[in-house]
Write an enzyme that holds these catalytic residues in place. Structure first.
Site, mmCIF file in Angstrom:
data_model
loop_
_atom_site.group_PDB
_atom_site.id
_atom_site.type_symbol
_atom_site.label_atom_id
_atom_site.label_comp_id
_atom_site.label_asym_id
_atom_site.label_seq_id
_atom_site.Cartn_x
_atom_site.Cartn_y
_atom_site.Cartn_z
ATOM 1 N N VAL A 10 21.745 -3.914 -0.755
ATOM 2 C CA VAL A 10 23.093 -4.430 -0.503
ATOM 3 C C VAL A 10 23.188 -5.936 -0.757
ATOM 4 O O VAL A 10 24.119 -6.598 -0.309
ATOM 5 C CB VAL A 10 23.562 -4.093 0.938
ATOM 6 C CG1 VAL A 10 23.837 -2.605 1.085
ATOM 7 C CG2 VAL A 10 22.542 -4.562 1.980
ATOM 8 N N GLY A 11 22.196 -6.460 -1.470
ATOM 9 C CA GLY A 11 22.212 -7.889 -1.799
ATOM 10 C C GLY A 11 20.919 -8.241 -2.498
ATOM 11 O O GLY A 11 20.003 -7.424 -2.575
ATOM 12 N N THR B 263 19.806 -11.094 -17.971
ATOM 13 C CA THR B 263 18.730 -11.994 -17.545
ATOM 14 C C THR B 263 17.996 -12.545 -18.766
ATOM 15 O O THR B 263 17.514 -13.668 -18.769
ATOM 16 C CB THR B 263 17.691 -11.203 -16.703
ATOM 17 O OG1 THR B 263 18.387 -10.407 -15.768
ATOM 18 C CG2 THR B 263 16.738 -12.104 -15.971
ATOM 19 N N LYS C 172 13.624 -5.834 -7.888
ATOM 20 C CA LYS C 172 13.720 -5.921 -6.435
ATOM 21 C C LYS C 172 12.964 -4.766 -5.770
ATOM 22 O O LYS C 172 12.278 -4.958 -4.769
ATOM 23 C CB LYS C 172 15.191 -5.917 -6.000
ATOM 24 C CG LYS C 172 15.294 -5.966 -4.503
ATOM 25 C CD LYS C 172 16.681 -6.145 -3.954
ATOM 26 C CE LYS C 172 16.583 -5.935 -2.444
ATOM 27 N NZ LYS C 172 17.819 -6.164 -1.744
ATOM 28 N N ARG D 221 27.515 -7.925 -19.562
ATOM 29 C CA ARG D 221 27.193 -6.496 -19.658
ATOM 30 C C ARG D 221 28.475 -5.665 -19.651
ATOM 31 O O ARG D 221 29.456 -6.042 -19.016
ATOM 32 C CB ARG D 221 26.302 -6.085 -18.490
ATOM 33 C CG ARG D 221 24.951 -6.796 -18.535
ATOM 34 C CD ARG D 221 24.064 -6.384 -17.359
ATOM 35 N NE ARG D 221 22.826 -7.150 -17.379
ATOM 36 C CZ ARG D 221 22.232 -7.656 -16.306
ATOM 37 N NH1 ARG D 221 22.741 -7.465 -15.109
ATOM 38 N NH2 ARG D 221 21.116 -8.345 -16.424
ATOM 39 N N ASP E 173 18.496 -2.937 -16.368
ATOM 40 C CA ASP E 173 19.127 -3.866 -15.419
ATOM 41 C C ASP E 173 19.529 -3.197 -14.109
ATOM 42 O O ASP E 173 20.512 -3.577 -13.482
ATOM 43 C CB ASP E 173 20.372 -4.529 -16.052
ATOM 44 C CG ASP E 173 20.036 -5.177 -17.378
ATOM 45 O OD1 ASP E 173 18.951 -5.768 -17.480
ATOM 46 O OD2 ASP E 173 20.861 -5.091 -18.308
ATOM 47 N N GLU E 174 18.755 -2.227 -13.670
ATOM 48 C CA GLU E 174 19.093 -1.499 -12.439
ATOM 49 C C GLU E 174 18.584 -2.201 -11.179
ATOM 50 O O GLU E 174 18.671 -1.636 -10.089
ATOM 51 C CB GLU E 174 18.507 -0.077 -12.476
ATOM 52 C CG GLU E 174 19.010 0.808 -13.607
ATOM 53 C CD GLU E 174 18.112 0.740 -14.832
ATOM 54 O OE1 GLU E 174 17.250 -0.168 -14.886
ATOM 55 O OE2 GLU E 174 18.258 1.590 -15.722
ATOM 56 N N ASP F 67 26.765 -3.170 -2.612
ATOM 57 C CA ASP F 67 27.713 -4.155 -2.067
ATOM 58 C C ASP F 67 28.756 -4.570 -3.107
ATOM 59 O O ASP F 67 29.858 -4.992 -2.747
ATOM 60 C CB ASP F 67 26.956 -5.392 -1.571
ATOM 61 C CG ASP F 67 26.040 -5.960 -2.651
ATOM 62 O OD1 ASP F 67 25.168 -5.206 -3.137
ATOM 63 O OD2 ASP F 67 26.201 -7.145 -3.014
ATOM 64 N N HIS G 249 13.360 -9.095 -15.195
ATOM 65 C CA HIS G 249 13.323 -8.615 -13.812
ATOM 66 C C HIS G 249 13.456 -9.789 -12.849
ATOM 67 O O HIS G 249 12.662 -10.715 -12.877
ATOM 68 C CB HIS G 249 12.024 -7.830 -13.562
ATOM 69 C CG HIS G 249 11.921 -6.615 -14.449
ATOM 70 N ND1 HIS G 249 10.792 -5.859 -14.575
ATOM 71 C CD2 HIS G 249 12.846 -6.013 -15.242
ATOM 72 C CE1 HIS G 249 11.018 -4.862 -15.425
ATOM 73 N NE2 HIS G 249 12.257 -4.941 -15.837
HETATM 74 P P1 IMO Z 1 15.338 -4.472 -18.198
HETATM 75 O O1 IMO Z 1 13.863 -4.229 -18.019
HETATM 76 C C1 IMO Z 1 19.018 -3.986 -20.490
HETATM 77 C C2 IMO Z 1 18.611 -2.983 -24.765
HETATM 78 C C3 IMO Z 1 19.168 -4.070 -25.642
HETATM 79 C C4 IMO Z 1 19.588 -3.266 -26.854
HETATM 80 C C5 IMO Z 1 18.517 -2.205 -26.952
HETATM 81 C C6 IMO Z 1 17.423 -2.511 -27.961
HETATM 82 O O2 IMO Z 1 15.773 -5.844 -17.869
HETATM 83 O O3 IMO Z 1 16.152 -3.428 -17.531
HETATM 84 P P2 IMO Z 1 15.442 -4.253 -27.985
HETATM 85 O O4 IMO Z 1 15.441 -5.753 -27.940
HETATM 86 O O5 IMO Z 1 14.706 -3.629 -26.860
HETATM 87 O O6 IMO Z 1 15.006 -3.728 -29.312
HETATM 88 O O7 IMO Z 1 16.980 -3.842 -27.825
HETATM 89 O O8 IMO Z 1 17.935 -2.112 -25.663
HETATM 90 N N1 IMO Z 1 17.633 -3.405 -23.743
HETATM 91 C C7 IMO Z 1 17.919 -3.668 -22.464
HETATM 92 N N2 IMO Z 1 19.088 -3.691 -21.802
HETATM 93 N N3 IMO Z 1 17.895 -4.264 -19.811
HETATM 94 C C8 IMO Z 1 16.708 -4.220 -20.442
HETATM 95 O O9 IMO Z 1 15.532 -4.359 -19.807
HETATM 96 C C9 IMO Z 1 16.687 -3.950 -21.831
HETATM 97 N N4 IMO Z 1 15.716 -3.861 -22.756
HETATM 98 C C10 IMO Z 1 16.293 -3.512 -23.908
HETATM 99 O O10 IMO Z 1 20.249 -4.722 -25.029
HETATM 100 O O11 IMO Z 1 20.803 -2.597 -26.587
HETATM 101 MG MG MG Z 2 17.555 -6.672 -18.418
#
Ligand code: IMO
Ligand code: MG
Length: 430
Positions: A413-414, A298, A18, A304, A13-14, A332, A41
């Site tokens: 920043v947004g 998402t 974007k 979170r 979730d970084e 931001d 994403h």
């Molecule tokens: P994006 O691409 C945040 C976390 C899950 C859980 C662990 C294992 O959006 O950054 P899983 O269903 O993969 O077996 O779950 O990994 N997790 C994520 N957390 N963003 C993600 O993807 C994630 N993909 C898996 O919350 O802790």
């Molecule tokens: Mg995610």
């Protein structure tokens, strides 16, 4: 030639979406190489918000070929739904390619994901429930169904029958769950298979030829480095190779073909699901970050866990990815805090520790030690140049670069495409 990997430096979730979208504007190919629809994403174009789970973000750009490669696990139902959703908004899927070697997520994987989680009690991982772990487990045990088998009706029928026999035994005899009916599954999934068939291609050859022709390729990493199956906080991890090296494993493109690695990091820390997170804030400050950053999943909508930037973890992920530059996102969100903190090291059992512990127990006992910096109150969301940011904001960014030993090339920043400050276009551009 410039092949760039975009990778998450934290627990997902970084705002990788974007950054990928930004780079996609000058790319020829955007490639998903790991994970499945556990990824979420988000891309904002004008007033429109697009949420991607399986389809590469690059599909929004007409000139881009969006590629789903060998390392991905694909849920046919979700993928077809995503294509239909995009089509209804005028986004064409003509240039999508899917590797025949990608594995298929079936309903029994999702059932097993939740049955296994339930059986773990307080040792639950907090998965997204999308069947990711069980699907990758089948891949590793060499029993999974690949896309090339899935789109061939006869082969699919035989493979599904084989798999179902074993899965139904586990589901009913070990977990006391309900068995899946072969015919029902076969009929429903054959419809998806027919829709997916036209997209199947030899993606490895496509990417090799593209590299030879000096095409610009963006590798869209999913999840975050700290969720990597080998280098993350196992077992509180996902089941794929989330680090930059995963781009090679998941595509068949060799390491010497990668030119740059952009590590995306939030200006603070978040995590969804269970597992240690040393800088987690269980107080009003954590709540404030969550509300200002709209930190709700998402994929699952879960709130979170939020905390201050963890430079110990980021220095580690900068290393394991060979990160050439950092794209710092959601800066931001930190506006209006009197002071902002960065975790510079941990204290574990009374000892100062600067390197991210590989031992989970040590990480669970880690106490974060912070450096406190002045905050800023000015709205930075419409600032386009680094030099125009408040001095305190610049100091914060510089400190992150210093502590992670990695330059920051871009700041978000947004959510909008234009709410982006490019510090060093050389490092970013292709
Ligand atoms: P994006 O691409 C945040 C976390 C899950 C859980 C662990 C294992 O959006 O950054 P899983 O269903 O993969 O077996 O779950 O990994 N997790 C994520 N957390 N963003 C993600 O993807 C994630 N993909 C898996 O919350 O802790
Ligand atoms: Mg995610």
């Amino acid at each position: 030639m410039a092949n760039v990997v975009v990778v998450g430096m934290q627990w997902g979730d970084e705002a990788k979406g974007k950054v990928v979208d930004y780079l996609a504007q000058s790319a020829d190919y955007v490639v998903r190489y790991n994970g499945g629809n556990n990824a979420g994403h988000t891309v904002v174009v004008g007033d429109e918000v697009f949420k991607f789970h399986t389809v590469p973000v690059g599909v929004l750009n007409d000139g881009v070929t969006a590629v789903i490669t060998d390392g991905v696990v694909l849920d046919p139902q979700v993928f077809v739904g995503e294509l239909e959703g995009l089509a209804s908004r005028g986004v064409t899927s003509e240039k999508i390619k899917i590797s025949g070697n990608a594995h298929v997520i079936m309903p029994y994987h999702k059932a097993l994901d939740s049955l296994e989680e339930c059986s773990k009690g307080d040792k639950k991982i907090g998965t997204t429930g999308r069947g990711i772990g069980p699907c990758y487990a089948d891949k590793m045990s060499r029993t999974g169904i690949r896309i090339s088998e899935f789109v061939n009706p006869d082969v699919f029928g035989k493979r599904l029958a084989e798999c179902l026999e074993r899965k139904n035994a586990i589901i009913t005899k070990i977990y006391g769950g309900d068995a899946f009916d072969f015919q029902q599954l076969y009929d429903e999934y054959s419809v998806y298979a027919a829709k997916i068939g036209p997209y199947v291609a030899d993606t490895t050859t496509i990417l090799h030829e593209a590299s030879m022709e000096c095409a610009n390729i963006v590798f869209e990493g999913a999840h975050g480095s700290l969720l990597d199956i080998d280098h993350g906080t196992y077992p509180y991890a996902t089941s794929s190779h989330c680090i930059a090296g995963g781009a090679c494993i998941g595509t068949g493109v060799g390491p010497t073909m990668i030119d740059r690695v952009i590590g995306v990091a939030k200006a603070y820390q978040t995590r969804v699901g269970a597992g240690p997170m040393p800088t987690e804030l269980m107080d009003e400050t954590g709540d404030k970050i969550r509300e200002r950053g709209k930190e709700y999943g998402t994929t699952t909508g879960r709130p979170r866990r939020c905390g201050w930037f963890d430079a110990v973890a980021a220095r580690y992920t900068a290393r394991i990815n060979g990160t050439t530059a950092i794209a710092l996102s959601l800066l931001d969100v930190l506006t209006t805090f009197d002071t902002v903190k960065i975790c510079t090291h941990y204290e574990i059992d009374g000892v100062k520790v600067r390197d991210f512990p590989t031992d989970l127990g040590a990480l669970e006992r880690a106490v974060p030690v912070y450096e406190e910096l002045p905050g800023w109150s000015e709205d930075i969301s419409e600032i386009a140049l680094f030099a125009d940011l408040p001095a305190a904001t610049r100091q914060y960014v510089a400190r992150i670069a210093g502590l992670t030993e990695t330059p920051v090339c871009m700041i978000s920043v947004g959510r909008r495409r234009d709410q982006t400050i490019v510090i060093d276009s050389e490092m970013l551009h292709m």
